[in-house]
Write an enzyme that holds these catalytic residues in place. Structure first.
Site, PDB file in Angstrom:
ATOM      1  N   ASP A   1     -21.391  32.675 -10.427  1.00 46.99           N
ATOM      2  CA  ASP A   1     -19.927  32.758 -10.455  1.00 46.99           C
ATOM      3  C   ASP A   1     -19.366  32.303 -11.797  1.00 46.99           C
ATOM      4  O   ASP A   1     -18.542  32.985 -12.413  1.00 46.99           O
ATOM      5  CB  ASP A   1     -19.321  31.910  -9.329  1.00 46.99           C
ATOM      6  CG  ASP A   1     -19.854  32.311  -7.963  1.00 46.99           C
ATOM      7  OD1 ASP A   1     -20.420  33.410  -7.850  1.00 46.99           O
ATOM      8  OD2 ASP A   1     -19.704  31.519  -7.011  1.00 46.99           O
TER       9      ASP A   1
ATOM     10  N   TYR B   1     -24.935  28.225   3.796  1.00 49.57           N
ATOM     11  CA  TYR B   1     -25.366  28.480   2.423  1.00 49.57           C
ATOM     12  C   TYR B   1     -26.512  27.540   2.054  1.00 49.57           C
ATOM     13  O   TYR B   1     -27.576  27.979   1.581  1.00 49.57           O
ATOM     14  CB  TYR B   1     -24.187  28.282   1.461  1.00 49.57           C
ATOM     15  CG  TYR B   1     -24.476  28.707   0.041  1.00 49.57           C
ATOM     16  CD1 TYR B   1     -24.279  30.011  -0.366  1.00 49.57           C
ATOM     17  CD2 TYR B   1     -24.962  27.790  -0.891  1.00 49.57           C
ATOM     18  CE1 TYR B   1     -24.548  30.401  -1.664  1.00 49.57           C
ATOM     19  CE2 TYR B   1     -25.238  28.169  -2.195  1.00 49.57           C
ATOM     20  CZ  TYR B   1     -25.016  29.477  -2.574  1.00 49.57           C
ATOM     21  OH  TYR B   1     -25.296  29.857  -3.866  1.00 49.57           O
TER      22      TYR B   1
HETATM   23  C1  GLA Z   1     -21.687  32.145  -3.788  1.00 50.23           C
HETATM   24  C2  GLA Z   1     -22.373  31.201  -4.780  1.00 50.23           C
HETATM   25  C3  GLA Z   1     -23.184  31.989  -5.800  1.00 50.23           C
HETATM   26  C4  GLA Z   1     -24.123  32.987  -5.118  1.00 50.23           C
HETATM   27  C5  GLA Z   1     -23.375  33.802  -4.064  1.00 50.23           C
HETATM   28  C6  GLA Z   1     -24.284  34.681  -3.256  1.00 50.23           C
HETATM   29  O1  GLA Z   1     -20.726  32.915  -4.443  1.00 50.23           O
HETATM   30  O2  GLA Z   1     -21.418  30.416  -5.427  1.00 50.23           O
HETATM   31  O3  GLA Z   1     -23.904  31.111  -6.620  1.00 50.23           O
HETATM   32  O4  GLA Z   1     -25.232  32.338  -4.562  1.00 50.23           O
HETATM   33  O5  GLA Z   1     -22.651  32.976  -3.171  1.00 50.23           O
HETATM   34  O6  GLA Z   1     -24.851  35.663  -4.049  1.00 50.23           O
END
Ligand code: GLA
Length: 384
Positions: free
Chosen positions: A169, A219
């Site tokens: 991100d 997550y």
């Molecule tokens: C979120 C996390 C990223 C990545 C995405 C999935 O956005 O912040 O680092 O792992 O999920 O691709």
């Protein structure tokens, strides 16, 4: 008045100084989801939705920060930066990282606001962190490399916001380039830019307007499951360091040693990395139909094998399947809410928005939002 103009004027009125302005974008990810923390590839881009920040020194040790969107001011002392609740963590977290790295900070005032929808999976927090990092680097003439700023943003997220995220991100928001997607190797951070030439097609985001509470815990759980798989493969292949190094054959050999769930998760990540490479080839060939099919493939993997989708996201993707003018769609980002990414014909976009919005309202009683996004430049100094 533009948001940047509003920030500039508000800064003048509140803090009676001229502000240095920074603009920092949100991001999309074309394909390569949940691959970043497995040291794989991602294909993100910065988009034309931004946070604008104004900064000035205030000749003290105090930092005052005003959020235009929340309509509130918070402050902290440079000598006392500890995690709190709310948006201030994203600002203080970055300041704390800079200080810890030995950079000489002094007190500052900051006003920020923008049009990246919050909680929609478009990385408004990464945009804010990057904006703070670059803003402080410019204000205090610290000359910090952009890649280091990206790392500080990620660390701020880990330590102050408590999310154990990958690097995608903040990298995309900081390093984005107009009309190009970034192929990023999340192990080496080597990256190359691919022109995104969509011709008669465009990208459209459909915001479910839901953010299920499972998102954060799930997550971190997925990260653990991937690591569990790596540990099992490693017993037979000691050279393996992450899922990035695991071939389908290696995974099959270790299959009996791991739970079916861990196997599924790992198989998804390995396939998603392959899909990303194929997508880059398809983009180079201008084969958008193939790109669309890969998007659907990615969604199926995320929904069935990685299990990070939700009924709202699945509904929006399924809705597009039989529409000839939609080449592909998938959930985007961490999952359990946020947006779907759609690749569709420009000329059909208006009608599509009307019909999918109505169908979503009828099914879930929710008014969704859509954004026609353009690929834009990364975080930078801005002038109005
Ligand atoms: C979120 C996390 C990223 C990545 C995405 C999935 O956005 O912040 O680092 O792992 O999920 O691709």
């Amino acid at each position: 008045m533009s948001i940047a103009g509003e920030i500039k004027t508000l800064f003048q009125n509140k803090y009676h100084r001229e502000a240095l302005l920074i603009r920092s974008p949100g991001r999309i990810n074309l394909i390569g989801e949940h691959t970043d923390y497995n040291e794989g590839y991602v294909l993100p881009a910065a988009i034309d939705k931004y946070i604008y920040l104004g900064f000035a020194k205030n000749n003290s040790r105090k930092c005052r920060v005003y959020s235009l969107d929340f309509g509130e001011e918070e402050s902290f002392l440079l000598e006392d930066m500890k995690p709190r609740k709310g948006w201030i963590n994203f600002v203080m977290g970055v300041a704390a990282q800079l200080k810890q790295a030995g950079h000489n900070l002094e007190g500052f005032d900051c006003v920020f606001g923008g049009d990246i929808p919050i909680g929609a999976g478009l990385s408004s927090s990464a945009a804010l962190e990057n904006g703070v990092g670059l803003g402080l680097s410019e204000l205090f003439e610290l000359h910090i490399e952009k890649l280091d700023l990206v790392r500080y943003s990620q660390q701020a997220e880990h330590t102050f916001a408590g999310v154990n995220c990958g690097i995608m991100d903040m990298f995309a928001s900081m390093m984005g380039r107009k009309d190009q997607v970034i192929r990023l190797d999340c192990r080496s951070l080597e990256h190359s830019y691919f022109p995104l030439e969509l011709g008669d097609f465009q990208l459209l985001l459909c915001n479910t307007k839901v953010a299920h509470t499972l998102a954060e815990s799930a997550y971190n759980k997925r990260r653990e499951e991937c690591q569990a798989g790596v540990n099992k493969v490693k017993e037979q292949f000691p050279e393996v360091k992450s899922l990035r190094d695991v071939t389908p054959q290696m995974l099959e050999k270790a299959k009996g040693e791991m739970s079916p769930v861990v196997y599924k998760r790992c198989a998804y990540v390995i396939l998603e990395n392959e899909r990303l490479i194929t997508t880059c080839d398809a983009l180079a060939d201008g084969d958008l139909e193939a790109v669309g099919q890969l998007l659907y493939g990615s969604h199926e993997g995320l929904s069935e094998a990685y299990e990070v989708s939700c009924p709202e996201l699945d509904f929006l993707v399924d809705y597009t399947r039989d529409l000839p003018y939609v080449l592909g769609a998938r959930m985007m980002g961490g999952g359990f809410g946020g947006c779907t990414l759609n690749l569709l014909e420009k000329s059909s976009t208006k009608g599509f928005i009307a019909s999918i919005t109505a169908a979503y309202l009828e099914k879930f009683g929710l008014q969704m939002e859509t954004y026609e996004v353009k690929v834009a430049d990364g975080t930078g100094v801005f002038f109005v």
